[in-house]
Design a protein around this motif. Structure first.
Motif, PDB file in Angstrom:
ATOM      1  N   GLN A  62      49.032  46.528  33.851  1.00  0.00           N
ATOM      2  CA  GLN A  62      50.231  47.256  33.391  1.00  0.00           C
ATOM      3  C   GLN A  62      50.201  48.703  33.879  1.00  0.00           C
ATOM      4  OE1 GLN A  62      52.726  45.991  30.916  1.00  0.00           O
ATOM      5  NE2 GLN A  62      53.776  47.741  31.796  1.00  0.00           N
ATOM      6  N   THR A  63      49.044  49.335  33.774  1.00  0.00           N
ATOM      7  CA  THR A  63      48.893  50.723  34.216  1.00  0.00           C
ATOM      8  C   THR A  63      49.150  50.844  35.714  1.00  0.00           C
ATOM      9  OG1 THR A  63      47.277  51.139  32.478  1.00  0.00           O
ATOM     10  CG2 THR A  63      47.282  52.681  34.327  1.00  0.00           C
ATOM     11  N   ILE A  64      48.601  49.902  36.490  1.00  0.00           N
ATOM     12  CA  ILE A  64      48.773  49.937  37.949  1.00  0.00           C
ATOM     13  C   ILE A  64      50.256  49.758  38.308  1.00  0.00           C
ATOM     14  CG2 ILE A  64      48.205  48.736  40.111  1.00  0.00           C
ATOM     15  CD1 ILE A  64      45.497  47.956  38.672  1.00  0.00           C
ATOM     16  N   LEU A  65      50.936  48.846  37.625  1.00  0.00           N
ATOM     17  CA  LEU A  65      52.366  48.623  37.897  1.00  0.00           C
ATOM     18  C   LEU A  65      53.192  49.866  37.535  1.00  0.00           C
ATOM     19  CD1 LEU A  65      52.994  44.931  36.722  1.00  0.00           C
ATOM     20  CD2 LEU A  65      52.635  45.790  39.029  1.00  0.00           C
ATOM     21  N   THR A  66      52.833  50.508  36.431  1.00  0.00           N
ATOM     22  CA  THR A  66      53.547  51.720  36.030  1.00  0.00           C
ATOM     23  C   THR A  66      53.365  52.821  37.074  1.00  0.00           C
ATOM     24  OG1 THR A  66      53.279  51.154  33.702  1.00  0.00           O
ATOM     25  CG2 THR A  66      53.778  53.454  34.195  1.00  0.00           C
ATOM     26  N   GLU A  67      52.147  52.947  37.587  1.00  0.00           N
ATOM     27  CA  GLU A  67      51.894  53.947  38.637  1.00  0.00           C
ATOM     28  C   GLU A  67      52.744  53.653  39.874  1.00  0.00           C
ATOM     29  OE1 GLU A  67      47.195  54.548  37.422  1.00  0.00           O
ATOM     30  OE2 GLU A  67      47.733  53.552  39.299  1.00  0.00           O
ATOM     31  N   ALA A  68      52.827  52.367  40.241  1.00  0.00           N
ATOM     32  CA  ALA A  68      53.621  51.987  41.422  1.00  0.00           C
ATOM     33  C   ALA A  68      55.097  52.318  41.192  1.00  0.00           C
ATOM     34  CB  ALA A  68      53.436  50.497  41.717  1.00  0.00           C
ATOM     35  N   GLU A  69      55.566  52.090  39.964  1.00  0.00           N
ATOM     36  CA  GLU A  69      56.976  52.384  39.642  1.00  0.00           C
ATOM     37  C   GLU A  69      57.276  53.875  39.695  1.00  0.00           C
ATOM     38  OE1 GLU A  69      58.454  48.841  36.684  1.00  0.00           O
ATOM     39  OE2 GLU A  69      57.511  50.595  35.796  1.00  0.00           O
ATOM     40  N   VAL A  74      60.930  50.678  42.408  1.00  0.00           N
ATOM     41  CA  VAL A  74      60.579  49.287  42.101  1.00  0.00           C
ATOM     42  C   VAL A  74      61.574  48.778  41.063  1.00  0.00           C
ATOM     43  CG1 VAL A  74      58.825  47.776  41.093  1.00  0.00           C
ATOM     44  CG2 VAL A  74      58.129  49.664  42.587  1.00  0.00           C
ATOM     45  N   LEU A  75      62.337  47.760  41.422  1.00  0.00           N
ATOM     46  CA  LEU A  75      63.306  47.197  40.476  1.00  0.00           C
ATOM     47  C   LEU A  75      62.644  46.175  39.565  1.00  0.00           C
ATOM     48  CD1 LEU A  75      66.315  46.757  42.936  1.00  0.00           C
ATOM     49  CD2 LEU A  75      65.965  48.573  41.242  1.00  0.00           C
ATOM     50  N   SER A  76      61.635  45.492  40.115  1.00  0.00           N
ATOM     51  CA  SER A  76      60.932  44.484  39.340  1.00  0.00           C
ATOM     52  C   SER A  76      59.606  44.172  40.034  1.00  0.00           C
ATOM     53  CB  SER A  76      61.795  43.225  39.244  1.00  0.00           C
ATOM     54  OG  SER A  76      61.186  42.279  38.420  1.00  0.00           O
ATOM     55  N   ALA A  77      58.588  43.820  39.258  1.00  0.00           N
ATOM     56  CA  ALA A  77      57.288  43.486  39.862  1.00  0.00           C
ATOM     57  C   ALA A  77      56.622  42.372  39.065  1.00  0.00           C
ATOM     58  CB  ALA A  77      56.392  44.715  39.888  1.00  0.00           C
ATOM     59  N   THR A  78      55.873  41.547  39.764  1.00  0.00           N
ATOM     60  CA  THR A  78      55.157  40.433  39.135  1.00  0.00           C
ATOM     61  C   THR A  78      53.714  40.397  39.632  1.00  0.00           C
ATOM     62  OG1 THR A  78      57.152  39.067  38.981  1.00  0.00           O
ATOM     63  CG2 THR A  78      55.043  37.908  38.925  1.00  0.00           C
ATOM     64  N   VAL A  79      52.783  40.220  38.691  1.00  0.00           N
ATOM     65  CA  VAL A  79      51.388  39.945  39.057  1.00  0.00           C
ATOM     66  C   VAL A  79      50.956  38.694  38.305  1.00  0.00           C
ATOM     67  CG1 VAL A  79      48.984  40.708  38.894  1.00  0.00           C
ATOM     68  CG2 VAL A  79      50.763  42.350  39.521  1.00  0.00           C
ATOM     69  N   ILE A  80      50.485  37.703  39.053  1.00  0.00           N
ATOM     70  CA  ILE A  80      49.911  36.504  38.440  1.00  0.00           C
ATOM     71  C   ILE A  80      48.489  36.376  38.972  1.00  0.00           C
ATOM     72  CG2 ILE A  80      50.079  33.996  38.143  1.00  0.00           C
ATOM     73  CD1 ILE A  80      53.055  34.239  38.814  1.00  0.00           C
ATOM     74  N   HIS A  81      47.509  36.270  38.094  1.00  0.00           N
ATOM     75  CA  HIS A  81      46.118  36.124  38.522  1.00  0.00           C
ATOM     76  C   HIS A  81      45.519  34.916  37.820  1.00  0.00           C
ATOM     77  CE1 HIS A  81      42.186  37.099  39.988  1.00  0.00           C
ATOM     78  NE2 HIS A  81      42.589  38.254  40.488  1.00  0.00           N
ATOM     79  N   ARG A  82      44.909  34.049  38.606  1.00  0.00           N
ATOM     80  CA  ARG A  82      44.291  32.854  38.003  1.00  0.00           C
ATOM     81  C   ARG A  82      42.853  33.134  37.587  1.00  0.00           C
ATOM     82  NH1 ARG A  82      45.135  27.822  41.710  1.00  0.00           N
ATOM     83  NH2 ARG A  82      44.497  26.729  39.800  1.00  0.00           N
ATOM     84  N   VAL A  83      42.384  32.390  36.595  1.00  0.00           N
ATOM     85  CA  VAL A  83      40.995  32.467  36.135  1.00  0.00           C
ATOM     86  C   VAL A  83      40.448  31.045  36.012  1.00  0.00           C
ATOM     87  CG1 VAL A  83      41.223  34.659  34.902  1.00  0.00           C
ATOM     88  CG2 VAL A  83      41.791  32.537  33.721  1.00  0.00           C
ATOM     89  N   GLY A  84      39.134  30.949  35.847  1.00  0.00           N
ATOM     90  CA  GLY A  84      38.495  29.643  35.729  1.00  0.00           C
ATOM     91  C   GLY A  84      37.965  29.164  37.066  1.00  0.00           C
ATOM     92  N   GLU A  85      37.806  27.849  37.179  1.00  0.00           N
ATOM     93  CA  GLU A  85      37.191  27.245  38.359  1.00  0.00           C
ATOM     94  C   GLU A  85      38.245  27.002  39.441  1.00  0.00           C
ATOM     95  OE1 GLU A  85      33.882  26.369  37.759  1.00  0.00           O
ATOM     96  OE2 GLU A  85      33.471  25.761  39.814  1.00  0.00           O
TER      97      GLU A  85
END
Lengths: 154, 85
Positions: A62-69, A74-85
């Motif tokens: 969230q902090t990184i996205l706010t800095e980018a904005e 930036v009109l909109s941004a998405t970050v998806i990160h997977r975890v696990g195997e």
């Protein structure tokens, strides 16, 4: 802004469409997708285990996205990160940015992935022929993030 | 005394064989003094692993440094440099 940490795979096309559909002011969507490689430092990688710190991870992103904005339009941004195997060839991370123009979308997207790599609380453990090993921070990743600290060209 | 929560991640969690626990510390304790108390109470391995230069610390999901003063109920996390993305 959309921040998701999940074990499940994601659909990059659907995510790009979601960003583009946010408003008719979107002129550019830039996206980055990271994948699991089958080798690292000359060693075969059979699988990758991704651990994270729930709560802190989302806060850091969230902090990184706010800095980018604050730095680009930036009109909109998405970050998806997977975890696990995860196994080689699988998608690990999606970063997408929608902006009026491509310059902001490119730069903001690169800024987000560069800082995600050095600040978001994820850790990778590889399964190799010699056993399991936790990855160490790459200097090249630190250098990539550090380049954003330089004054912007006007 | 006051109670805080210790949490550990990744290689630290594995090396110290713990993902976390509640821990009683003196009121006014700092991150540095808690590291000292963990080393004194749990053995040389803890002092050595948590004392390594690259260990990062966070309190309530915010990165902090060794002089950070803790409050009752704080969650103090120890982890190695991050490697996501």
């Amino acid at each position: 802004m959309r921040i998701v940490v999940q074990a499940e795979d994601f659909d990059s096309g659907a995510e790009i469409k979601r960003l583009a559909d946010q408003s008719n002011g979107v002129g550019a969507v830039n996206s980055f997708v990271g994948f699991v490689r089958d080798n690292n430092e000359d060693t075969h990688v059979g699988s990758l285990f991704l651990e994270h710190y729930p709560g802190m991870t989302e806060k850091q992103i969230q902090t990184i996205l706010t800095e980018a904005e604050e730095r680009w339009v930036v009109l909109s941004a998405t970050v998806i990160h997977r975890v696990g195997e995860l196994t080689p060839g699988e998608q690990i991370v999606f970063v997408g940015v929608a902006s009026p123009h491509r310059g902001d979308a490119f730069d903001a997207c690169e800024y987000i992935i560069d800082y995600l790599k050095t600040r978001a609380t994820f850790w990778k453990k590889e399964s190799t022929p010699d056993g399991f090993r936790w990855l160490e921070t790459r200097q090249t990743d630190v250098d990539s993030a550090d380049k954003w600290k330089q004054p912007e060209k006007s | 005394m006051m109670k805080i929560k210790i949490v550990l991640f990744a290689s630290l969690r594995e090396t110290l064989d713990s993902d976390g626990f509640d821990f009683e510390v003196a009121v006014g304790s700092t991150v540095a003094s808690v590291v000292g108390a963990l080393g004194a109470g749990r053995g040389e391995m803890w002092a050595r692993v948590l004392g390594e230069d690259n260990v990062l610390t966070a309190v309530n999901h915010t990165m902090v440094n060794a002089p950070q003063v803790l409050a009752a109920g704080d969650e103090l996390a120890f982890f190695p440099p991050v490697t996501g993305g």
